[in-house]
Design a protein around this motif. Structure first.
Motif, PDB file in Angstrom:
ATOM      1  N   THR A 173      49.079 -18.522 -54.802  1.00 37.57           N
ATOM      2  CA  THR A 173      48.402 -17.250 -54.534  1.00 37.57           C
ATOM      3  C   THR A 173      47.851 -17.218 -53.111  1.00 37.57           C
ATOM      4  OG1 THR A 173      47.787 -17.078 -56.867  1.00 37.57           O
ATOM      5  CG2 THR A 173      46.568 -15.712 -55.317  1.00 37.57           C
ATOM      6  N   ALA A 174      47.238 -18.316 -52.677  1.00 38.63           N
ATOM      7  CA  ALA A 174      46.699 -18.381 -51.322  1.00 38.63           C
ATOM      8  C   ALA A 174      47.813 -18.287 -50.285  1.00 38.63           C
ATOM      9  CB  ALA A 174      45.916 -19.677 -51.140  1.00 38.63           C
ATOM     10  N   THR A 175      48.964 -18.898 -50.575  1.00 35.04           N
ATOM     11  CA  THR A 175      50.103 -18.805 -49.662  1.00 35.04           C
ATOM     12  C   THR A 175      50.546 -17.357 -49.493  1.00 35.04           C
ATOM     13  OG1 THR A 175      50.883 -21.022 -50.233  1.00 35.04           O
ATOM     14  CG2 THR A 175      52.498 -19.496 -49.313  1.00 35.04           C
ATOM     15  N   ALA A 176      50.646 -16.636 -50.616  1.00 35.31           N
ATOM     16  CA  ALA A 176      51.027 -15.229 -50.540  1.00 35.31           C
ATOM     17  C   ALA A 176      50.011 -14.431 -49.733  1.00 35.31           C
ATOM     18  CB  ALA A 176      51.157 -14.654 -51.953  1.00 35.31           C
ATOM     19  N   ALA A 177      48.717 -14.759 -49.901  1.00 37.12           N
ATOM     20  CA  ALA A 177      47.679 -14.046 -49.155  1.00 37.12           C
ATOM     21  C   ALA A 177      47.797 -14.314 -47.657  1.00 37.12           C
ATOM     22  CB  ALA A 177      46.303 -14.462 -49.663  1.00 37.12           C
ATOM     23  N   VAL A 178      48.072 -15.560 -47.279  1.00 37.67           N
ATOM     24  CA  VAL A 178      48.238 -15.890 -45.863  1.00 37.67           C
ATOM     25  C   VAL A 178      49.420 -15.130 -45.267  1.00 37.67           C
ATOM     26  CG1 VAL A 178      48.878 -17.746 -44.271  1.00 37.67           C
ATOM     27  CG2 VAL A 178      47.136 -18.138 -46.016  1.00 37.67           C
ATOM     28  N   VAL A 179      50.514 -15.051 -46.010  1.00 36.62           N
ATOM     29  CA  VAL A 179      51.695 -14.327 -45.525  1.00 36.62           C
ATOM     30  C   VAL A 179      51.383 -12.843 -45.367  1.00 36.62           C
ATOM     31  CG1 VAL A 179      54.052 -13.647 -46.099  1.00 36.62           C
ATOM     32  CG2 VAL A 179      53.317 -16.003 -46.460  1.00 36.62           C
ATOM     33  N   VAL A 180      50.650 -12.273 -46.319  1.00 35.98           N
ATOM     34  CA  VAL A 180      50.274 -10.856 -46.213  1.00 35.98           C
ATOM     35  C   VAL A 180      49.447 -10.615 -44.953  1.00 35.98           C
ATOM     36  CG1 VAL A 180      48.849  -9.048 -47.264  1.00 35.98           C
ATOM     37  CG2 VAL A 180      50.408 -10.384 -48.677  1.00 35.98           C
ATOM     38  N   LEU A 181      48.467 -11.480 -44.702  1.00 31.00           N
ATOM     39  CA  LEU A 181      47.643 -11.324 -43.507  1.00 31.00           C
ATOM     40  C   LEU A 181      48.468 -11.473 -42.233  1.00 31.00           C
ATOM     41  CD1 LEU A 181      44.454 -13.341 -44.598  1.00 31.00           C
ATOM     42  CD2 LEU A 181      44.735 -10.851 -44.472  1.00 31.00           C
ATOM     43  N   ALA A 182      49.384 -12.459 -42.224  1.00 32.75           N
ATOM     44  CA  ALA A 182      50.219 -12.660 -41.039  1.00 32.75           C
ATOM     45  C   ALA A 182      51.140 -11.466 -40.814  1.00 32.75           C
ATOM     46  CB  ALA A 182      51.044 -13.936 -41.204  1.00 32.75           C
ATOM     47  N   ALA A 183      51.712 -10.922 -41.890  1.00 34.80           N
ATOM     48  CA  ALA A 183      52.604  -9.767 -41.743  1.00 34.80           C
ATOM     49  C   ALA A 183      51.845  -8.553 -41.224  1.00 34.80           C
ATOM     50  CB  ALA A 183      53.260  -9.452 -43.086  1.00 34.80           C
ATOM     51  N   ARG A 184      50.654  -8.315 -41.747  1.00 37.81           N
ATOM     52  CA  ARG A 184      49.872  -7.172 -41.262  1.00 37.81           C
ATOM     53  C   ARG A 184      49.424  -7.358 -39.826  1.00 37.81           C
ATOM     54  NH1 ARG A 184      46.117  -6.081 -46.679  1.00 37.81           N
ATOM     55  NH2 ARG A 184      47.812  -5.167 -47.947  1.00 37.81           N
ATOM     56  N   ALA A 185      49.079  -8.602 -39.454  1.00 39.27           N
ATOM     57  CA  ALA A 185      48.719  -8.868 -38.064  1.00 39.27           C
ATOM     58  C   ALA A 185      49.910  -8.625 -37.149  1.00 39.27           C
ATOM     59  CB  ALA A 185      48.217 -10.307 -37.927  1.00 39.27           C
ATOM     60  N   GLY A 186      51.112  -9.012 -37.597  1.00 41.72           N
ATOM     61  CA  GLY A 186      52.303  -8.761 -36.809  1.00 41.72           C
ATOM     62  C   GLY A 186      52.587  -7.279 -36.644  1.00 41.72           C
ATOM     63  N   LEU A 187      52.371  -6.512 -37.695  1.00 39.67           N
ATOM     64  CA  LEU A 187      52.554  -5.059 -37.600  1.00 39.67           C
ATOM     65  C   LEU A 187      51.602  -4.448 -36.583  1.00 39.67           C
ATOM     66  CD1 LEU A 187      53.009  -3.994 -41.343  1.00 39.67           C
ATOM     67  CD2 LEU A 187      54.717  -3.849 -39.527  1.00 39.67           C
ATOM     68  N   ASP A 188      50.347  -4.866 -36.610  1.00 39.61           N
ATOM     69  CA  ASP A 188      49.382  -4.340 -35.645  1.00 39.61           C
ATOM     70  C   ASP A 188      49.753  -4.726 -34.224  1.00 39.61           C
ATOM     71  OD1 ASP A 188      47.932  -3.207 -37.687  1.00 39.61           O
ATOM     72  OD2 ASP A 188      46.559  -4.911 -37.889  1.00 39.61           O
ATOM     73  N   ALA A 189      50.229  -5.970 -34.040  1.00 35.42           N
ATOM     74  CA  ALA A 189      50.576  -6.435 -32.700  1.00 35.42           C
ATOM     75  C   ALA A 189      51.800  -5.717 -32.137  1.00 35.42           C
ATOM     76  CB  ALA A 189      50.811  -7.943 -32.719  1.00 35.42           C
ATOM     77  N   HIS A 190      52.715  -5.311 -33.008  1.00 36.35           N
ATOM     78  CA  HIS A 190      53.986  -4.721 -32.551  1.00 36.35           C
ATOM     79  C   HIS A 190      54.094  -3.239 -32.908  1.00 36.35           C
ATOM     80  CE1 HIS A 190      55.468  -8.660 -31.488  1.00 36.35           C
ATOM     81  NE2 HIS A 190      55.256  -9.110 -32.716  1.00 36.35           N
TER      82      HIS A 190
END
Length: 289
Positions: A173-190
């Motif tokens: 569950t924590a792994t999925a949460a980290v991936v969600v945060l990383a994906a959203r951060a990538g969307l904001d950056a790009h």
């Protein structure tokens, strides 16, 4: 999408830290999974080892009388249909076991009870029949089932197994949460780049696929580092367990099925990261762009 477009989305290096976070999480996940498999195996081995095992104890202050009663009990047990096998524990073995605690008193001053190891027959009334036999032949004799004596250990192993499984679920569950945060951060950056790509005709699915590939690569790097480190630790611990020569610890060995699970975890880890990244990006784009 061209390779150059992929590199554009890869330009934000802050997301690379995710790979090392995922490496640590996978390392802990594999250790927890190995603990769950090992303790479950140890609990099963303990149950199999103790199933149908019992000990009859004959106590008497006078040694000759004690040995005579023990001989009658042994003969009766061997004739009973409720007993598969019965064997007297040698007095010398008892004295040797008690020697470190009692010293010379183990064979001089203290009347050591006579013990008889019993393998019970596979029948539901075996324990009751043996107790009845002991009451008839030697009223002072007692019967102790090994699985009853070791029940607290079995419950402990079961609790540890459940805890380890829960840790594996929490880490996933924590792994999925980290991936969600990383994906959203990538969307904001790009976000600006994504808007340009949309203007050129790129679909949400195509953009999501690019993020999926990047995050999958980061997860694969983390899986390689964390997986190899965890495999080494598990292998070393397995070697130490095998060298201990204990039947209980021997049951904690992973075995072929356990190692298949341990080796497959990094691949499942990468697949989870890629799937979560794709769904997160697709959902976010559908809401905001």
């Amino acid at each position: 999408m061209t390779p150059s477009t992929t590199r554009v989305l890869d330009a934000a290096r802050q997301g690379r830290a995710m790979a090392w976070v995922l490496a640590i999480m996978l390392f802990l996940t594999i250790l927890a999974a190995a603990a769950a498999i090992g303790t479950a195996g140890a609990a099963g081995a303990l149950e199999r080892e103790l199933a149908g095992r019992a000990t009859a104890q004959v106590a008497a202050a006078d040694a000759p009388a004690r040995q005579a009663v023990a001989a009658r009990v042994l003969a009766a047990l061997r004739q009973s249909s409720a007993v598969r096998h019965a064997e007297a524990v040698p007095q010398a073995a008892l004295e040797r076991l008690l020697g470190p605690w009692l010293g010379d008193a183990a064979n001089d001053d203290l009347p050591i009870p006579a013990l008889i190891d019993i393998d019970l027959a596979d029948r539901p009334d075996a324990v009751e029949r043996v107790r009845t036999l002991l009451t008839r032949v030697a009223p002072g004799a007692t019967l102790e089932r090994h699985d009853d004596a070791m029940a607290p250990v079995g419950r402990l192993l079961t609790s540890v197994t459940a805890l380890a499984v829960a840790l594996v679920a929490l880490m996933a569950t924590a792994t999925a949460a980290v991936v969600v945060l990383a994906a959203r951060a990538g969307l904001d950056a790009h976000r600006t780049t994504i808007e340009v790509m949309h203007g050129l005709g790129a679909t949400d699915v195509q953009v999501a696929r690019l993020f999926q590939r990047r995050i999958a690569r980061d997860a694969a790097l983390g899986a390689l580092v964390g997986g190899v480190a965890a495999w080494i630790v598990v292998a070393v611990l397995g070697w130490q367990v095998a060298a201990a020569g204990s039947q209980l610890l021997g049951g904690a060995a992973l075995g072929q099925g356990g190692w298949i699970t341990i080796v497959a975890l990094p691949f499942a880890f990468v697949a989870l990261a890629a799937t979560v990244a794709r769904r997160t990006v697709t959902a976010s784009l559908a809401r905001t762009l």
